[in-house]
Scaffold this active site. Structure first.
Site, PDB file in Angstrom:
ATOM      1  N   ARG A 185      -3.198 -10.411   5.369  1.00  0.00           N
ATOM      2  CA  ARG A 185      -3.637  -9.925   3.675  1.00  0.00           C
ATOM      3  C   ARG A 185      -2.619  -9.482   2.470  1.00  0.00           C
ATOM      4  NH1 ARG A 185      -6.321  -6.574  -0.409  1.00  0.00           N
ATOM      5  NH2 ARG A 185      -7.722  -8.501  -2.110  1.00  0.00           N
TER       6      ARG A 185
ATOM      7  N   LYS B 245       0.642  -1.406  -0.397  1.00  0.00           N
ATOM      8  CA  LYS B 245       0.205  -0.666  -0.125  1.00  0.00           C
ATOM      9  C   LYS B 245       0.473   1.213   0.048  1.00  0.00           C
ATOM     10  CE  LYS B 245      -4.314  -1.717   0.726  1.00  0.00           C
ATOM     11  NZ  LYS B 245      -5.211  -1.961   1.813  1.00  0.00           N
TER      12      LYS B 245
HETATM   13  N1  HH2 Z   1      -7.298  -4.007   1.011  1.00  0.00           N
HETATM   14  C1  HH2 Z   1      -7.662  -3.981  -0.396  1.00  0.00           C
HETATM   15  C2  HH2 Z   1      -8.818  -4.948  -0.743  1.00  0.00           C
HETATM   16  N2  HH2 Z   1      -8.924  -5.390   0.056  1.00  0.00           N
HETATM   17  N3  HH2 Z   1      -9.893  -6.754   2.599  1.00  0.00           N
HETATM   18  C3  HH2 Z   1      -9.758  -6.826   3.105  1.00  0.00           C
HETATM   19  N4  HH2 Z   1     -10.203  -7.577   4.055  1.00  0.00           N
HETATM   20  N5  HH2 Z   1      -8.412  -5.636   3.642  1.00  0.00           N
HETATM   21  C4  HH2 Z   1      -7.530  -5.116   2.996  1.00  0.00           C
HETATM   22  O1  HH2 Z   1      -6.724  -4.463   3.629  1.00  0.00           O
HETATM   23  C5  HH2 Z   1      -8.425  -4.794   1.191  1.00  0.00           C
HETATM   24  C6  HH2 Z   1      -9.284  -5.834   1.353  1.00  0.00           C
HETATM   25  C7  HH2 Z   1      -7.232  -3.034  -1.470  1.00  0.00           C
HETATM   26  O2  HH2 Z   1      -5.750  -3.906  -1.768  1.00  0.00           O
HETATM   27  P1  HH2 Z   1      -5.261  -4.717  -3.700  1.00  0.00           P
HETATM   28  O3  HH2 Z   1      -7.121  -5.432  -3.410  1.00  0.00           O
HETATM   29  O4  HH2 Z   1      -4.598  -5.488  -3.890  1.00  0.00           O
HETATM   30  O5  HH2 Z   1      -6.309  -3.940  -4.454  1.00  0.00           O
HETATM   31  P2  HH2 Z   1      -7.206  -3.014  -5.435  1.00  0.00           P
HETATM   32  O6  HH2 Z   1      -8.364  -2.808  -3.902  1.00  0.00           O
HETATM   33  O7  HH2 Z   1      -6.793  -1.878  -6.201  1.00  0.00           O
HETATM   34  O8  HH2 Z   1      -7.785  -4.635  -5.723  1.00  0.00           O
END
Ligand code: HH2
Length: 271
Positions: A252, A216
């Site tokens: 995660r 992040k």
């Molecule tokens: N962060 C993201 C998405 N889902 N779910 C939980 N429980 N906690 C988190 O911190 C979280 C999440 C964002 O990260 P990422 O999936 O890599 O990115 P994007 O939303 O751009 O697909």
């Protein structure tokens, strides 16, 4: 019925499989089903307890996608892996959650904490799936514009406590729920770090805590680039290990092997 802490002992790693063109750090990498399926298998082989399949980016500024588009992205992947590997579905839509659980997903990861779709609570309660309730201030399109709190940790704690009570009132067993402070979801760099620094206050809610700091932008910003959109692996591991040390149960992450190794070492050092 196994509680979520029995199913995912501390520390457990959740591998991220974004079946999206536009996720903030891995957009496009796993958009082809064959790539996402291979990634999911690799992550489990590397020691992930579960893989989190998502078809909608929630990065700052992201536009929502329709249920049809989301299903088109995730269904081929879920059909191939959900009966075979431990899988979580990252969605705020009841229809997507229902289909995923039918195919074998065991956890619903809802970044809106049951606020995005009025049918979500019922879908989770009926399915008996595990549930992650995450804190977000505002919505992805606008959440990073000017996030303000009285006290970020107390505000997030009160929110998660209220959402947990709501989930239980809707028939979702408390033992199946974990909570997540939502790193980067309507928070400044300092607010993100304060949530980890004072994670013990969230642990006091009595439910396992999930933390997603992986790659992040706060991690890139703290290393000196105020315009960073992502952070490096080294800083991701430091944040995950610190969160684990302060009581996080599920981490995660995008880079499973490195986090599994770091957490195993941290656990050994802590004794
Ligand atoms: N962060 C993201 C998405 N889902 N779910 C939980 N429980 N906690 C988190 O911190 C979280 C999440 C964002 O990260 P990422 O999936 O890599 O990115 P994007 O939303 O751009 O697909």
């Amino acid at each position: 019925m196994r509680s979520i802490e029995e199913r995912y002992p501390r520390p457990s790693v959740m591998g991220i499989v974004n079946v999206t063109p536009d996720s903030f750090s891995d957009g496009g990498v796993n958009l082809r089903p064959a790539d996402a399926i291979a990634t999911a298998h690799r992550m489990i082989a590397e020691g992930a307890a579960i893989v989190d399949v998502g078809g909608e980016s929630t990065r700052p500024g992201a536009e929502p996608v329709t249920a049809d588009d989301e299903l088109r992205r995730v269904l081929p992947v879920l059909e191939a892996v959900a009966g075979e590997l431990p899988v979580s579905i990252d969605t705020a839509k009841a229809e997507v959650a229902r289909r995923a659980v039918e195919l074998g997903a065991e956890l619903v990861n809802d970044v809106t904490a049951l606020r995005g779709d009025v049918e979500m609570a019922e879908a989770v309660a009926e399915s008996g799936a595990y549930l992650c309730l995450m804190h977000m201030l505002g919505e992805p399109r606008t959440m990073q514009l000017d996030p303000r709190y009285d006290d970020v940790v107390s505000d997030v704690k009160a929110f998660l406590e209220e959402r947990l009570r709501f989930a239980v009132s809707e028939g979702i067993a408390e033992e199946r729920v974990c909570l997540d402070p939502g790193i980067g979801f309507g928070k400044t760099v300092e607010q993100n770090f304060e949530l980890i620094r004072r994670l013990d206050e969230l642990v006091d809610l009595g439910r396992p805590i999930m933390v997603g700091f992986s790659r992040k932008s706060s991690l890139g910003k703290v290393l000196g680039d105020p315009e960073a959109k992502t952070g490096p692996l080294s800083a991701s591991i430091a944040a995950a290990v610190t969160a684990y040390e302060r009581g996080a149960t599920i981490l995660r992450v995008h880079d499973v092997r490195e986090h599994v190794e770091a957490l195993a070492a941290a656990q050994a050092v802590a004794g």
